[in-house]
Structures are given as structure tokens and as C-alpha cells.
Design an enzyme around this catalytic site. Sequence first.
Site, short mmCIF file in Angstrom:
data_model
loop_
_atom_site.label_atom_id
_atom_site.label_comp_id
_atom_site.label_asym_id
_atom_site.label_seq_id
_atom_site.Cartn_x
_atom_site.Cartn_y
_atom_site.Cartn_z
NE ARG A 36 -31.08 32.07 -15.84
CZ ARG A 36 -31.55 31.24 -16.76
NH1 ARG A 36 -31.03 31.18 -17.98
NH2 ARG A 36 -32.57 30.44 -16.50
N GLY A 37 -29.44 29.10 -14.53
CA GLY A 37 -30.19 27.97 -15.06
C GLY A 37 -29.49 26.69 -14.60
CB ALA A 38 -30.84 23.54 -13.19
NE ARG B 215 -28.35 31.37 -8.15
CZ ARG B 215 -29.28 31.45 -9.08
NH1 ARG B 215 -28.95 31.31 -10.36
NH2 ARG B 215 -30.54 31.66 -8.77
CG ASN C 263 -38.81 25.76 -12.33
OD1 ASN C 263 -37.65 25.60 -12.68
ND2 ASN C 263 -39.69 26.36 -13.11
CE LYS C 264 -35.73 31.85 -11.14
NZ LYS C 264 -34.77 32.26 -10.07
CD GLN D 185 -34.73 34.63 -14.30
OE1 GLN D 185 -35.76 35.29 -14.14
NE2 GLN D 185 -34.02 34.18 -13.29
CG ASP E 285 -33.99 25.78 -10.52
OD1 ASP E 285 -32.97 26.19 -11.06
OD2 ASP E 285 -35.13 26.17 -10.82
O1 MRU Z 1 -32.30 31.77 -10.87
P1 MRU Z 1 -32.08 31.06 -12.18
O2 MRU Z 1 -32.33 31.89 -13.39
O3 MRU Z 1 -30.79 30.30 -12.23
O4 MRU Z 1 -33.25 30.01 -12.10
C1 MRU Z 1 -33.21 28.80 -12.65
C2 MRU Z 1 -34.13 28.77 -13.76
O5 MRU Z 1 -33.79 29.23 -14.80
C3 MRU Z 1 -35.47 28.22 -13.63
O6 MRU Z 1 -35.93 27.97 -12.41
C4 MRU Z 1 -35.68 27.17 -14.68
O7 MRU Z 1 -37.01 27.07 -14.92
C5 MRU Z 1 -35.11 25.85 -14.29
S1 MRU Z 1 -33.45 25.74 -14.59
C6 MRU Z 1 -33.41 24.86 -16.00
#
Ligand code: MRU
Length: 336
Positions: free
Chosen positions: A51-53, A84, A229-230, A178, A219
Site C-alpha cells: 500500500r501507499g501511492a 484500488r 490523501n489518507k 498506518q 495519493d
Molecule cells: O490506503 P493506503 O495506505 O494505500 O493510503 C495511502 C497512504 O499511505 C497515504 O494516503 C499516504 O499519506 C500517501 S501515499 C504515499
Amino acid sequence: MRVKGKHCRTVWMEGREVFLIDQNQLPFKFKIIKSSSYKETCRAIKTMLVRGAGAIGAAAGFAMAQAVLEGKREAGRREIEATRPTAQNLFYAVKRVYNARDAYQEAQAIADEDAESCKRIGEYGNKLIKKGARILTHCNAGWLAFVDYGSALSPIYAAHRKGKRIFVFVDETRPRGQGARLTAWELKNEKVPHAIIPDNAAAYFMSQGEIDLVIVGADRIAKNGDTANKIGTLEKAICAKRYGIPFFVAAPTSTFDLKCKSGKQIPIEERSREEVLYQTGITKRGKVEKVLVASPGSIAKNPAFDVTPAELIAGYITEKGILTPKKFQTARHPRL
Ligand code: MRU
């Protein structure tokens, strides 16, 4: 990043196999998972094993390369893109690999570029960090969210290595945690002083003058600078504005989606209500368990991201330098 003294990327590909750190098992276990087909890699993205962009982008690029090697170019693209919806890096990587002459080489190039961009984000972002700075971050935009270094955490690592004696406030980031699980684990690994705070404590610390700077990841960033973003990021940005604290977004330009005119067009993923109602933890005897933490029978809502309007953002820390929202909006696109 080094884990137990060894340098390790979050995701990589050898031959037809993709290797991934299983982020669902962190911080309790450090385990590498092998995926032998594009379908398995899709499952890893969907279940947030990766996970994470940036890490999603690299994994999606590798999945697309696997699909091409398996002779499933079209079906593969459709399935990978359906895993996703929010992280732009996924669509960026799939498109590049799909159109490439050599899918494998292209996927490797995307992963290498991601690591290199994040390293540069660290160098540029470090210039914003003063000695003794107390920095708030949300979710995990660290090494685990990319191939290496991270976006929001990369400047933090750079500043720490320069001996700036920084301190990091880590939002726990409900519902998946996270921040508490991944960012805290990374910072501990790198010996960066930090504390996990409840998600709803950030405004308190800001009001007490205990936070000097906020750096978060992204994201997807729309053409006008609005940033997905999250979930919870928007709230931090509003609070930061109220207390006059600079709020920066760190992201490689592969996260920019210039087809989205504003944040209104960014698709927001709705995840399972189970993530809100249940939590997973480890007992004193070392058993990992999932338990109900809400009133039995209640439902929950679980939007995974929110959009912070550009007007709340002081700047974007990219691999090409730090851009103000105005400079960003008037830059010659694509990829500045
Ligand atoms: O749902 P996730 O864990 O894939 O979410 C993405 C993230 O980790 C965050 O939004 C993060 O701050 C940006 S991705 C580098």
C-alpha cells in the site's frame, strides 16, 4: 531503507516473480511475500499487503509486466486498474508498462525512478526543516509507501541524518493505523525520535505551540493543486491553517493527475466497514488477534481518503523542487 542491517526495497521483481514486504503483518512480523502471477499481485494490492501511492504504483507496474509475460495484456490491465481507485501512481505505472516495448524493463525503470524521486524529495524537503523542528505527519508516506526513502518521511530522514535533532508527531491514522503501525516502525528503525498521538490530538498539540511544521504525502494531486490523501488529512490542514503552521505535501510528479481539474474529480475509495469496527493487535503472549472494538450490530462508514484544497497547502515537495500552489497551477505540464 535498512532492516536488520540489510538494505531492502518495499517491492521488486526478479524474472516473473514479484517480491513484496507484507505490510499487513507489520509491525509484528517482517515477512517477504512472493507473487508468481499478475492475479496474485492484484490481490496483494487489493488486500493492502502492499500500500501507499508509490509502492502501489511500482507493484501495479510489475503486475502489468507479469500480465504481458503471461499473454494477458488486456485482461491484466483491466484487473490491475480495478484494484484500488485513488492512487494516481497505479494508473501512471500501468499505462507506461502497457504501452512499452519491453514491459519488464519499463516496470523496473518505474520502480527505480520512484526511489530516485523520493531521494530528491528528501534533499529538497530537508531545506524546509529547521534545527529542533517538531513535525507532524499523517498516515504512512514513508519508505513502505514507496519503493524506497518515502515522500513525507524522506525529508525527515534527511534532516535526522544531518543531526537536526527533530521530533516527529505520528498521527495513529484510524482505521487501519498506518501511522501507529508503519510510520512508527519505520522511524524506530531509523532511530528518529517520535511519539504516536491519537488522531484527534493534533489540534491540541498545535494549539499548544508544539508543532512547527506538517508534512504529509499524497495519493493524487489534481491540476489545481487539490490533494487527495489518507482520510483525516483535510482536518489536519484546516487546523494547521488556524494555528499558522505551514502544511506541506510531499509527492513525486507521478502522483499528479492533470486530467483531474480539481479535487472534485478524484475518485475516493470506500473500504470495508470491518476496518472501522474491528482492530488487529498482538496479545502479551504474542498472538495476533482481530477484535471487535465497537458496539455490536452498528454499521460504519469508511471513506479511505479526503481532499485538501490547494488554498490550505503551503507547497508541494517534489523531485523537481518545492512548488508553491501558484507556481504549481501555472507550471507548464505535464510533469512540470
Ligand atoms: O490506503 P493506503 O495506505 O494505500 O493510503 C495511502 C497512504 O499511505 C497515504 O494516503 C499516504 O499519506 C500517501 S501515499 C504515499
